[in-house]
Design an enzyme around this catalytic site. Structure first.
Site, PDB file in Angstrom:
ATOM      1  N   GLY A  30       2.603   8.141  11.038  1.00 31.60           N
ATOM      2  CA  GLY A  30       2.137   8.200   9.651  1.00 31.60           C
ATOM      3  C   GLY A  30       2.557   9.497   8.976  1.00 31.60           C
ATOM      4  O   GLY A  30       3.747   9.762   8.814  1.00 31.60           O
ATOM      5  N   ASP A  57       2.817  -1.983  18.848  1.00 35.26           N
ATOM      6  CA  ASP A  57       2.989  -0.936  17.836  1.00 35.26           C
ATOM      7  C   ASP A  57       3.246   0.417  18.492  1.00 35.26           C
ATOM      8  O   ASP A  57       4.185   1.133  18.136  1.00 35.26           O
ATOM      9  CB  ASP A  57       1.738  -0.887  16.940  1.00 35.26           C
ATOM     10  CG  ASP A  57       1.827   0.213  15.890  1.00 35.26           C
ATOM     11  OD1 ASP A  57       2.460  -0.028  14.852  1.00 35.26           O
ATOM     12  OD2 ASP A  57       1.290   1.306  16.122  1.00 35.26           O
ATOM     13  N   LYS A  94       6.830   2.832  18.574  1.00 33.52           N
ATOM     14  CA  LYS A  94       6.863   4.253  18.196  1.00 33.52           C
ATOM     15  C   LYS A  94       7.345   5.097  19.375  1.00 33.52           C
ATOM     16  O   LYS A  94       8.158   6.005  19.217  1.00 33.52           O
ATOM     17  CB  LYS A  94       5.474   4.697  17.742  1.00 33.52           C
ATOM     18  CG  LYS A  94       5.058   4.052  16.419  1.00 33.52           C
ATOM     19  CD  LYS A  94       3.568   4.252  16.146  1.00 33.52           C
ATOM     20  CE  LYS A  94       3.151   3.655  14.816  1.00 33.52           C
ATOM     21  NZ  LYS A  94       1.679   3.570  14.683  1.00 33.52           N
ATOM     22  N   VAL A 135       6.847   6.719  12.645  1.00 31.63           N
ATOM     23  CA  VAL A 135       6.019   7.167  13.775  1.00 31.63           C
ATOM     24  C   VAL A 135       5.000   8.186  13.292  1.00 31.63           C
ATOM     25  O   VAL A 135       5.350   9.164  12.628  1.00 31.63           O
ATOM     26  CB  VAL A 135       6.881   7.833  14.877  1.00 31.63           C
ATOM     27  CG1 VAL A 135       6.001   8.268  16.050  1.00 31.63           C
ATOM     28  CG2 VAL A 135       7.977   6.908  15.354  1.00 31.63           C
ATOM     29  N   GLY A 171     -10.370  -3.315   6.720  1.00 31.31           N
ATOM     30  CA  GLY A 171      -8.937  -3.142   6.493  1.00 31.31           C
ATOM     31  C   GLY A 171      -8.252  -2.188   7.457  1.00 31.31           C
ATOM     32  O   GLY A 171      -7.110  -1.798   7.246  1.00 31.31           O
ATOM     33  N   THR A 173       0.827  -1.215   0.000  1.00 26.95           N
ATOM     34  CA  THR A 173       0.000   0.000   0.000  1.00 26.95           C
ATOM     35  C   THR A 173       0.858   1.262   0.000  1.00 26.95           C
ATOM     36  O   THR A 173       0.706   2.127  -0.866  1.00 26.95           O
ATOM     37  CB  THR A 173      -0.917   0.008   1.245  1.00 26.95           C
ATOM     38  OG1 THR A 173      -1.647  -1.215   1.265  1.00 26.95           O
ATOM     39  CG2 THR A 173      -1.882   1.164   1.189  1.00 26.95           C
TER      40      THR A 173
END
Lengths: 417, 417
Positions: free
Chosen positions: B135, B202, B206, B133, B188, B10
């Site tokens: 996005g 996750d 970060k 970190v 998704g 993606t």
């Protein structure tokens, strides 16, 4: 490279502490680079007000510009005098003399943006102005970064610490505008003449700088629709709160095709929103790009240390690129755009009017009905509160300005959607 | 300089669109610089999954690393395969081969941070990891900038889009955890195995990257206290909402003297707060410096375009400094700090337990009383809700972990102060 500082006011003294007095980590940026064994310092301070506390600037104070302009050891000038004409002239002269310039002066930047950028480019130097918008918030640099990839189409924010302090305090304590302004003045959060803050000139200048950059076209302060907050009363705060909203003073611009829309006005946000929870001297700035979506930046919009931090960040940026081959690509502000009104901003409107008699009530309701359907009307003692259906800002504003000729005591604000 | 892309998933396809297909303004950064008449492009894409939609990559797909590592025309590699071992090896090999590297891989960066930084420095190349970190939020670059002047002492944020989507959706709809996780998976927003998100790995990675940078000391994923959100139920959402709070999944670290405290856990914020109004896939990150005060950065924490934007921002950064004399000062992560527990985090606690019988109620109340005074107790059907006075997180957490051995169905969270 030596540095000169113009103006030893609040921000100037903060910058001096960071660069010369080792408050913070400024010097640490240089110590381990072989070619820069010692960190640059401020060697001259232009300050002509002998009554000021000049701190630890012994032997550095100068009173004539030529002592800086003609000093070839000075490669970078930090312009923090404030005001308009003298600082504008000094910045121009410094750029012409081949000196990099860092300033926090939003009035000068917004008024002479293109001219100063061109002058910097022609003289192979860099002009930086991070602290001119949003105090310590790194918005100018961030906006430039995002613009490398994005077409930015919207900017909005709470951009003035003084009015945000006043509105936050009124909301917190149910206080009235006049009392809160007086309080802000007494603790140094508002100036003796508060016009620039409460009538929107300060926000408008910041919005014009950000919008000019983002849309790559000069958007002048005069192009921005602005309306002050002086009409707001404790009664509004109470009613707005009971509706589940909070009033904020918003600067907002939108680019649609070749049309730019700008406004500075009080706007109501839902209590449960980010904007509603930006309080006191804090600012927030939202930018929207076609790839990144929305980004928001929050921090202290004023204050000695935060603003000095932004100034010194610019200084470090320049010191870092001195001697490099490629100066950063200059901004181009030459897109032809149409400066439009406020048509694009739409929403329900809140209006409160103080009534002398029944006739005045009829005047208010009739006037509102010419542009909008009323959704709610509350008449309470000698006041009427109206909430309308959603309409365009320019229609409501035009109606309300006319209404104020006969119903002078009223306040209105768009409800943000 | 040519660019290679590792992984056409993606984010990889988003990066390819920005760099090669002229979505966005990437090419505009080069056209008017005399020495760079044409903009760099991705000339090779390493993708070994032949079943993937490879878009417009005709002729660029390679399946063996050597085709990139041994290609001297490739000066920059974008590593977006995800996973751990292979990407780690590839990043190392690329750095050793003198190629700059940009990655979004938080697992690799948090696990091998110091080693990779050293390897980049030794080979005279740059490693960038902005998208690892937050996005699309420009937090890595901004943190580095502020660190030039500030000692950063606190980092906190909503750092995971999946869990923030789940908690926002549960809050909005009063839905239960399992149903909402299933919904997130179906659209998704969550992976088939959601462990890394809902158990905090996750967020912890970060937080460990940001904390390592900010405190200039390696803070490993394992050093971070973490607790998942899988125990939260619709009943909690309802009770927390009635108390005027919103639950968020917070990563938080604090530096005090030489002690670092870290935690990843569900925390309750007042409805009227900025944190409470960061919803769905949006993230927010707050950093506090000794000069600048608090700064907050808000934006899309995930998603193809926003993350690709961050990756391509790093690419532009590197392309801009190629050929310059001074590479940016490398991060040093060698401060000796004590990795502490969660003692520094204090607050009232909310706890809900499902009860089989009266005896279980006694167990809960007795356990709570060993560490805290109860402020409020509500017993409702077969559930008890307790709010305590303010106590240290480690005391409450230890008690609650032990309590869960006999009262398995319970959820608890600190109330943020």
């Amino acid at each position: 490279m030596n540095i000169a500082l113009l103006g030893f006011g609040t921000i100037g003294s903060g910058v001096y502490e960071l660069i010369n007095l080792n408050k913070g980590k400024f010097a640490g940026n240089f110590t381990d680079v072989e070619s820069r064994k010692s960190s640059p310092v401020i060697t001259k301070v232009l300050e002509r007000d002998a009554s000021k506390d000049l701190g630890d600037t012994v032997g550095k104070i100068v009173t004539h510009p030529s002592e800086i302009l003609e000093d070839e050891s000075i490669g970078l000038v930090i312009a923090l005098m404030g005001g308009m004409d003298f600082e504008y002239e000094m910045i121009k002269e410094c750029l012409r003399a081949g000196k990099h310039v860092v300033t926090a002066n939003k009035a000068v930047i917004s008024e002479y943006f293109q001219e100063l950028l061109t002058l910097a480019e022609e003289n192979g130097v860099v002009l930086r102005y991070e602290a001119s918008v949003g105090g310590g918030i790194p918005i100018i640099g961030s906006l430039k970064e995002e613009m490398k990839i994005n077409r930015v189409t919207e900017i909005k924010g709470i951009l003035n610490g003084t009015t945000n302090f006043i509105l936050s305090k009124m909301t917190e304590e149910g206080a009235d505008f006049g009392d809160t302004l007086a309080l802000a003045q007494s603790i140094g959060f508002a100036e003796a003449d508060p016009t620039a803050d409460v009538e929107g000139y300060d926000v408008s200048r910041k919005l014009s700088i950000l919008s000019s950059m983002a849309y790559e076209s000069i958007i002048r302060d005069e192009d921005v629709y602005k309306r002050g907050i002086t009409d707001i009363r404790a009664a509004d705060i109470e009613m707005i709160g009971s509706m589940g909203y909070v009033v904020k003073y918003l600067g907002h611009s939108i680019l649609e095709e070749k049309n730019v829309y700008t406004t500075v006005e009080p706007v109501l946000f839902k209590e449960a929103s980010i904007m509603s929870n930006v309080n006191s001297e804090f600012n927030i700035i939202s930018i929207t790009g076609d790839i990144i979506g929305e980004l928001q930046f929050y921090g202290k919009g004023a204050g000695k240390d935060a603003t000095a931090n932004a100034v010194v960040g610019d200084v470090l940026y320049i010191l870092n690129i001195v001697g490099e081959q490629n100066l950063p690509k200059p901004l181009r502000l030459n897109r032809k755009l149409n400066k439009m009104g406020t048509e694009v901003f739409k929403g329900k409107y809140y209006l409160r009017a103080n009534l002398d008699d029944k006739e005045m009530l009829d005047q208010v309701l009739t006037a509102v009905e010419t542009v909008a359907a009323r959704k709610t009307v509350i008449v309470n003692d000698n006041q009427v509160y109206v909430v309308t259906n959603a309409i365009a800002a320019n229609d409501f504003n035009k109606m309300a300005e006319k209404l104020k000729e006969t119903v002078p005591e009223c306040f209105y604000a768009r409800i943000y959607e």
